[in-house]
Design an enzyme around this catalytic site. Structure first.
Site, PDB file in Angstrom:
ATOM      1  N   ARG A  93       1.287  81.038 -69.303  1.00  0.00           N
ATOM      2  CA  ARG A  93       1.421  81.168 -67.843  1.00  0.00           C
ATOM      3  C   ARG A  93       2.706  80.487 -67.338  1.00  0.00           C
ATOM      4  O   ARG A  93       2.722  79.844 -66.287  1.00  0.00           O
ATOM      5  CB  ARG A  93       0.207  80.556 -67.134  1.00  0.00           C
ATOM      6  N   GLU A 134      -2.669  77.561 -61.047  1.00  0.00           N
ATOM      7  CA  GLU A 134      -2.034  78.736 -61.658  1.00  0.00           C
ATOM      8  C   GLU A 134      -1.411  79.608 -60.572  1.00  0.00           C
ATOM      9  O   GLU A 134      -0.455  80.336 -60.801  1.00  0.00           O
ATOM     10  CB  GLU A 134      -3.101  79.500 -62.448  1.00  0.00           C
ATOM     11  N   SER A 185      -7.694  83.623 -61.553  1.00  0.00           N
ATOM     12  CA  SER A 185      -7.815  82.221 -61.982  1.00  0.00           C
ATOM     13  C   SER A 185      -6.994  81.331 -61.050  1.00  0.00           C
ATOM     14  O   SER A 185      -5.792  81.560 -60.887  1.00  0.00           O
ATOM     15  CB  SER A 185      -7.295  82.046 -63.404  1.00  0.00           C
TER      16      SER A 185
HETATM   17  N1  EPU Z   1     -16.796  79.592 -69.074  1.00  0.00           N
HETATM   18  C1  EPU Z   1     -17.750  78.733 -68.568  1.00  0.00           C
HETATM   19  N2  EPU Z   1     -18.489  79.130 -67.493  1.00  0.00           N
HETATM   20  C2  EPU Z   1     -18.298  80.336 -66.921  1.00  0.00           C
HETATM   21  C3  EPU Z   1     -17.341  81.230 -67.426  1.00  0.00           C
HETATM   22  C4  EPU Z   1     -16.581  80.824 -68.507  1.00  0.00           C
HETATM   23  O1  EPU Z   1     -17.957  77.632 -69.073  1.00  0.00           O
HETATM   24  O2  EPU Z   1     -19.020  80.609 -65.936  1.00  0.00           O
HETATM   25  C5  EPU Z   1     -15.994  79.141 -70.238  1.00  0.00           C
HETATM   26  C6  EPU Z   1     -16.616  79.638 -71.518  1.00  0.00           C
HETATM   27  O3  EPU Z   1     -16.498  78.644 -72.484  1.00  0.00           O
HETATM   28  C7  EPU Z   1     -15.753  80.841 -71.863  1.00  0.00           C
HETATM   29  C8  EPU Z   1     -14.400  80.335 -71.399  1.00  0.00           C
HETATM   30  O4  EPU Z   1     -14.707  79.646 -70.181  1.00  0.00           O
HETATM   31  O5  EPU Z   1     -15.818  81.137 -73.221  1.00  0.00           O
HETATM   32  C9  EPU Z   1     -13.334  81.347 -71.169  1.00  0.00           C
HETATM   33  O6  EPU Z   1     -13.693  82.225 -70.117  1.00  0.00           O
HETATM   34  P1  EPU Z   1     -12.992  83.655 -69.979  1.00  0.00           P
HETATM   35  O7  EPU Z   1     -13.104  84.416 -71.237  1.00  0.00           O
HETATM   36  O8  EPU Z   1     -13.501  84.295 -68.723  1.00  0.00           O
HETATM   37  O9  EPU Z   1     -11.436  83.354 -69.835  1.00  0.00           O
HETATM   38  P2  EPU Z   1     -10.641  82.234 -69.011  1.00  0.00           P
HETATM   39  O10 EPU Z   1      -9.967  81.351 -70.005  1.00  0.00           O
HETATM   40  O11 EPU Z   1     -11.472  81.607 -67.974  1.00  0.00           O
HETATM   41  C10 EPU Z   1      -8.389  83.603 -69.051  1.00  0.00           C
HETATM   42  C11 EPU Z   1      -7.342  83.976 -68.052  1.00  0.00           C
HETATM   43  C12 EPU Z   1      -7.806  85.177 -67.243  1.00  0.00           C
HETATM   44  C13 EPU Z   1      -8.085  86.338 -68.218  1.00  0.00           C
HETATM   45  C14 EPU Z   1      -9.184  85.874 -69.200  1.00  0.00           C
HETATM   46  C15 EPU Z   1      -9.543  86.944 -70.229  1.00  0.00           C
HETATM   47  C16 EPU Z   1      -6.237  81.863 -67.484  1.00  0.00           C
HETATM   48  C17 EPU Z   1      -5.989  80.817 -66.442  1.00  0.00           C
HETATM   49  N3  EPU Z   1      -7.071  82.845 -67.164  1.00  0.00           N
HETATM   50  O12 EPU Z   1      -9.512  83.155 -68.301  1.00  0.00           O
HETATM   51  O13 EPU Z   1      -6.745  85.565 -66.401  1.00  0.00           O
HETATM   52  O14 EPU Z   1      -8.526  87.496 -67.520  1.00  0.00           O
HETATM   53  O15 EPU Z   1      -8.701  84.706 -69.902  1.00  0.00           O
HETATM   54  O16 EPU Z   1      -8.695  86.921 -71.316  1.00  0.00           O
HETATM   55  O17 EPU Z   1      -5.653  81.773 -68.565  1.00  0.00           O
HETATM   56  C18 EPU Z   1      -5.871  85.202 -64.209  1.00  0.00           C
HETATM   57  O18 EPU Z   1      -4.925  84.611 -64.736  1.00  0.00           O
HETATM   58  O19 EPU Z   1      -5.938  85.357 -62.952  1.00  0.00           O
HETATM   59  C19 EPU Z   1      -6.965  85.701 -65.029  1.00  0.00           C
HETATM   60  C20 EPU Z   1      -8.067  86.237 -64.511  1.00  0.00           C
END
Ligand code: EPU
Length: 334
Positions: A163, A329, A233
């Site tokens: 990012r 972010e 995010s």
């Molecule tokens: N999780 C929780 N509680 C929840 C949801 C998630 O604890 O209610 C934890 C879990 O451990 C899960 C982990 O968060 O395994 C990761 O969640 P997720 O797969 O939804 O991905 P993220 O890391 O939260 C990132 C990007 C998203 C992108 C997703 C999918 C960032 C800041 N965000 O989110 O990007 O869509 O991966 O690959 O890196 C954005 O940047 O606006 C965005 C939506």
């Protein structure tokens, strides 16, 4: 020069947060030259905007001209095994993905359905489901305000990180006018990330299946900003040292730690849910989304002050208990 309009920035943020500002639209590179001269001779700052799906603004915006980029056009050049798709910065990112998938060019499919323009995509090096823009970006054309000239930046020149990019590191220096992507004509599915790994069992995988599954997953997890104003995010996933990770593991034994080059990456969503205990919590008209607490939603007519104090509450709770300070972010324009 194009006409400057006084407008509410509320309408130019998918969080619907922001006061009034002066805004001008740039439809071509010539407009950008003119706008830059105007800004320089009037001692103003400039904020370059795509669709506003990753920005919010303070309630009072001073001495800043908002420059909304609406440069159009999508085309491609064939190089045998691969193609280079080039799009004007004002094209919607997902229109470029749809175009590329429709032509059977592999590379953008995991990044389906991300809101915003292609011009904004290199700034934060958009990423999802195991792919980042840097994996497919060929070059960026931009106006360099420090030399008042147009430059071509290669992938390496962009200094991409998680990012992060030269465009974030040197805020305000470059105005991106077009983006070129290097895409494969032979199938190249990237399916290590859940739930795309479910497609690995199949003998042949087609591009539209990958795109459809990404769209389905995002639609289920993330709120539609047209109904629940949000900017995706709100925070980045923090990266901590191995030593910090090991200390945290003793305190929180189910904390997810993902190994990266210099330590561990922790899902900010997990910290918000389990450390701050603020999943699905609302204070006034701002709250965390119940299915993905990393997304902050404006449920009504919240002000910038409401949003910042809610975000600070989350940051404070997590910092107090873990020593980790979440970073935003999303872009904040003051
Ligand atoms: N999780 C929780 N509680 C929840 C949801 C998630 O604890 O209610 C934890 C879990 O451990 C899960 C982990 O968060 O395994 C990761 O969640 P997720 O797969 O939804 O991905 P993220 O890391 O939260 C990132 C990007 C998203 C992108 C997703 C999918 C960032 C800041 N965000 O989110 O990007 O869509 O991966 O690959 O890196 C954005 O940047 O606006 C965005 C939506």
């Amino acid at each position: 020069m194009k006409e400057i309009q006084r407008t509410s920035m509320n309408n130019y943020s998918s969080l619907h947060i922001g006061g009034e500002a002066d805004l001008v639209i740039a439809e071509n590179e010539n407009n950008i030259n003119e706008i830059h001269s105007y800004v320089q001779s009037n001692g103003l700052k400039m904020y370059v905007l795509g669709m506003g799906t990753n920005s919010f603004y303070s309630d009072v915006i001073k001495d800043t001209l908002i420059v909304k980029i609406e440069i159009p056009g999508i085309n491609f050049k064939d190089y045998g095994d691969y193609v280079v798709v080039t799009a004007g910065a004002g094209e919607l990112w997902d229109d470029v993905v749809k175009y590329s998938c429709g032509h059977q060019y592999w590379g953008t499919e995991n990044l389906s359905n991300i809101p915003g323009t292609i011009g904004a995509s290199p700034v934060q090096n958009i990423g999802a489901y195991g792919v980042e823009l840097k994996d497919i970006l060929e070059s960026v054309r931009a106006y360099d305000t420090s030399t008042s000239s147009f430059v071509e930046l290669s992938n390496i020149d962009c200094h991409f990180g998680y990012r992060d990019s030269i465009f974030k590191q040197n805020k305000g220096r470059y105005i991106i006018t077009s983006v070129s992507l290097k895409l494969s004509k032979t199938p190249n599915p990237i399916l290590m990330y859940k739930p795309l790994d479910s497609l690995l069992e199949k003998n042949t995988i087609n591009l539209s299946e990958v795109r459809d599954l990404v769209i389905k997953t995002r639609t289920e997890k993330l709120p539609d900003y047209k109904i629940y104003p949000n900017t995706g995010s709100f925070f980045k996933n923090p990266i901590i040292t191995s030593a910090q990770g090991n200390v945290l593991k003793e305190k929180y034994n189910d904390i997810p730690l993902h190994e990266v080059k210099d330590g561990y990456k922790i899902p900010a969503a997990w910290l918000i849910e389990h450390v701050a205990e603020m999943k699905g919590v609302r204070v006034g008209e701002i709250g965390t989304w119940p299915n993905q607490p990393l997304v902050l939603v404006n449920y009504g007519n919240a002000t910038c002050e409401n949003l910042l104090s809610f975000a600070n509450l989350i940051v404070g709770k997590i910092e107090e208990k873990t020593g980790i300070r979440l970073e935003r972010e999303v872009n904040y324009v003051e």
